[in-house]
Write a protein that holds these residues in place. Structure first.
Motif, PDB file in Angstrom:
ATOM      1  N   HIS A 173      27.108  32.792 -48.828  1.00  0.00           N
ATOM      2  CA  HIS A 173      27.025  33.314 -50.293  1.00  0.00           C
ATOM      3  C   HIS A 173      27.642  32.339 -51.067  1.00  0.00           C
ATOM      4  O   HIS A 173      27.146  32.263 -52.195  1.00  0.00           O
ATOM      5  CB  HIS A 173      27.924  34.852 -50.493  1.00  0.00           C
ATOM      6  CG  HIS A 173      27.388  35.876 -49.969  1.00  0.00           C
ATOM      7  ND1 HIS A 173      25.810  36.311 -50.280  1.00  0.00           N
ATOM      8  CD2 HIS A 173      27.573  37.055 -49.125  1.00  0.00           C
ATOM      9  CE1 HIS A 173      25.548  37.453 -49.916  1.00  0.00           C
ATOM     10  NE2 HIS A 173      26.502  37.943 -49.169  1.00  0.00           N
ATOM     11  N   GLU A 191      21.232  38.667 -49.579  1.00  0.00           N
ATOM     12  CA  GLU A 191      21.758  39.142 -48.155  1.00  0.00           C
ATOM     13  C   GLU A 191      20.897  38.535 -47.079  1.00  0.00           C
ATOM     14  O   GLU A 191      21.803  37.943 -46.194  1.00  0.00           O
ATOM     15  CB  GLU A 191      21.892  40.729 -48.096  1.00  0.00           C
ATOM     16  CG  GLU A 191      22.967  41.256 -48.978  1.00  0.00           C
ATOM     17  CD  GLU A 191      24.350  40.985 -48.667  1.00  0.00           C
ATOM     18  OE1 GLU A 191      24.734  40.992 -47.526  1.00  0.00           O
ATOM     19  OE2 GLU A 191      24.972  40.266 -49.891  1.00  0.00           O
ATOM     20  N   HIS A 216      28.441  34.617 -42.920  1.00  0.00           N
ATOM     21  CA  HIS A 216      27.601  35.252 -43.870  1.00  0.00           C
ATOM     22  C   HIS A 216      28.215  34.818 -45.269  1.00  0.00           C
ATOM     23  O   HIS A 216      27.479  34.769 -46.540  1.00  0.00           O
ATOM     24  CB  HIS A 216      27.431  36.713 -43.621  1.00  0.00           C
ATOM     25  CG  HIS A 216      26.870  37.531 -44.592  1.00  0.00           C
ATOM     26  ND1 HIS A 216      25.650  37.692 -44.533  1.00  0.00           N
ATOM     27  CD2 HIS A 216      27.283  38.228 -45.698  1.00  0.00           C
ATOM     28  CE1 HIS A 216      25.275  38.538 -45.591  1.00  0.00           C
ATOM     29  NE2 HIS A 216      26.301  38.761 -46.138  1.00  0.00           N
ATOM     30  N   GLU A 217      29.664  35.134 -45.347  1.00  0.00           N
ATOM     31  CA  GLU A 217      30.267  34.880 -46.849  1.00  0.00           C
ATOM     32  C   GLU A 217      30.071  33.572 -47.285  1.00  0.00           C
ATOM     33  O   GLU A 217      30.103  33.209 -48.326  1.00  0.00           O
ATOM     34  CB  GLU A 217      31.750  35.415 -46.517  1.00  0.00           C
ATOM     35  CG  GLU A 217      31.787  37.036 -46.276  1.00  0.00           C
ATOM     36  CD  GLU A 217      31.057  37.704 -47.235  1.00  0.00           C
ATOM     37  OE1 GLU A 217      30.884  37.487 -48.430  1.00  0.00           O
ATOM     38  OE2 GLU A 217      30.629  39.054 -46.878  1.00  0.00           O
TER      39      GLU A 217
HETATM   40 ZN   LIG Z   1      26.650  39.805 -48.208  1.00  0.00          ZN
END
Ligand SMILES: [Zn+2]
Length: 377
Positions: free
Chosen positions: A243, A293, A239-240
């Protein structure tokens, strides 16, 4: 009641013809000084400070201004805009009211005030629209144009701040570092994320992970401690990495900078309004970052499935860490999707593992102990 030309006051005259002190206050409209004055209701309403005539208002020009009950507050259309008379003596007030034919007439400036209010509302609406629609667009358009080297420099500044805040306590147990690096490299390659993405574990009990502009990822020990298997942690790291891939850190920086600037224009640079600025920004930012997100979650789904693992454990992990959120009323201003919704999405993408665990049991054990100093042998 006194005859015209004489001092009008129920207060006893101190001596013969001298104006008596009446409970009247005068603001001249150019300074903030409040003066105790007396009135002489002659051809005009004369305002006296002691013996000195300091102003005289034509009765036709006097208008009622908003004031507390029991006080006549008057202004004068031919005097400075903010000049005011405050008369607390009911008899004197009644006498003056009697002499002013246009006391309750519309102020010539009333239409002007309405126009100003109209423009202020228009300005407010346009700033809100800019914050909601234009700034995100600008941030989206600007982000890809900023050279990676510049983002890297910005990231270094942010990185220094993080290091100061967390006292630079990077976990560096060698066996743990080796396992961590292996995991991050695997995820990075599967997600086709630039080699500049670089993750570190920080010795701090908060259960979170962050991605800075420039590709630096920090996982805090508190989060690592709560992870029960590799897939849970891998999902968060993926997930990071999402980003980092989407340059969300840089985009947020541009977005926050633009929003703060516009909200600052709206509320001015007054210290007392900083809470409003903060609250507004949080509110405006929420919908924007929820999108980021969701996109980062998609990276988790893509990477985990590519590696033959399921994204579902990450959903379960985050729900366990944040606790149940439904019904807390946070959905509106929450900057991240509700953990329940996230788990539901991850569960839809669940699959039986088609590949062995990303780390061996020994490597996972070493990674869990990355913040412990190596055992001396
Ligand atoms: Zn996040």
């Amino acid at each position: 009641m006194s005859e015209p030309g004489n001092v009008v006051s129920d207060a006893p005259a101190i001596d013969g013809g001298a104006p008596a002190r009446a409970p009247v206050t005068f603001l001249d409209g150019t300074s903030s000084r409040r003066r105790e004055v007396s009135l002489r209701l002659a051809d005009r309403c004369e305002i006296l400070d002691g013996e000195e005539l300091i102003a005289s208002w034509p009765y036709a020009d006097i208008r009622r201004a908003d004031g507390p009950a029991g006080t006549l507050r008057a202004m004068c259309v031919s005097a400075p805009l903010l000049a005011r008379l405050e008369i607390r003596d009911p008899a004197l007030a009644a006498d003056l009211e009697h002499r002013c034919p246009s006391l309750d007439a519309d102020l010539p400036g009333a239409k002007g005030v309405a126009v100003i209010v109209g423009w202020s509302v228009a300005a407010l609406v346009s700033i809100v629209l800019m914050v909601l629609f234009v700034v995100p667009l600008v941030a989206d358009r600007l982000t890809p144009l900023i050279p990676y080297a510049v983002e890297k420099r910005i990231g270094e500044v942010a990185d220094k701040q993080v290091k100061v805040i967390f006292d630079g306590k990077q976990c560096d147990n060698p066996a743990g570092m080796a396992a961590f690096r292996k995991l991050v490299d695997m995820l990075r390659q599967a997600g086709d994320v630039d080699a500049t993405a670089d993750a570190t574990v920080i010795s701090n009990e908060i259960a979170n992970a962050i991605a800075l502009p420039g590709g630096k990822i920090y996982v805090f020990e508190g989060l690592l401690a709560k992870a029960e298997n590799v897939d849970e942690l891998a999902g968060v790291l993926a997930h990071e990495l999402g980003h980092v891939k989407n340059r969300d850190g840089l985009r947020n920086l541009i977005y926050n900078g633009g929003t703060s600037f516009l909200i600052g224009l709206l509320f001015g640079d007054v210290t007392g309004s900083s809470a409003i600025i903060f609250a507004s920004r949080e509110l405006f930012q929420a919908s924007h970052s929820r999108e980021a997100e969701r996109t980062a979650d998609q990276t988790t789904i893509d990477i985990m499935r590519k590696l033959g693992r399921s994204p579902k454990p990450m959903g379960e992990f985050l729900l366990r860490v944040t606790g149940k959120e439904k019904g807390k009323g946070l959905a509106l201003i929450s900057s991240h999707p509700l953990s329940e919704d996230r788990l539901a999405r991850m569960s839809q993408q669940d699959q039986a593992p088609t590949a062995p665990p990303l780390l061996t049991a020994a490597e996972w054990g070493a990674l869990k102990a990355i913040c412990k100093s190596p055992s001396k042998s």
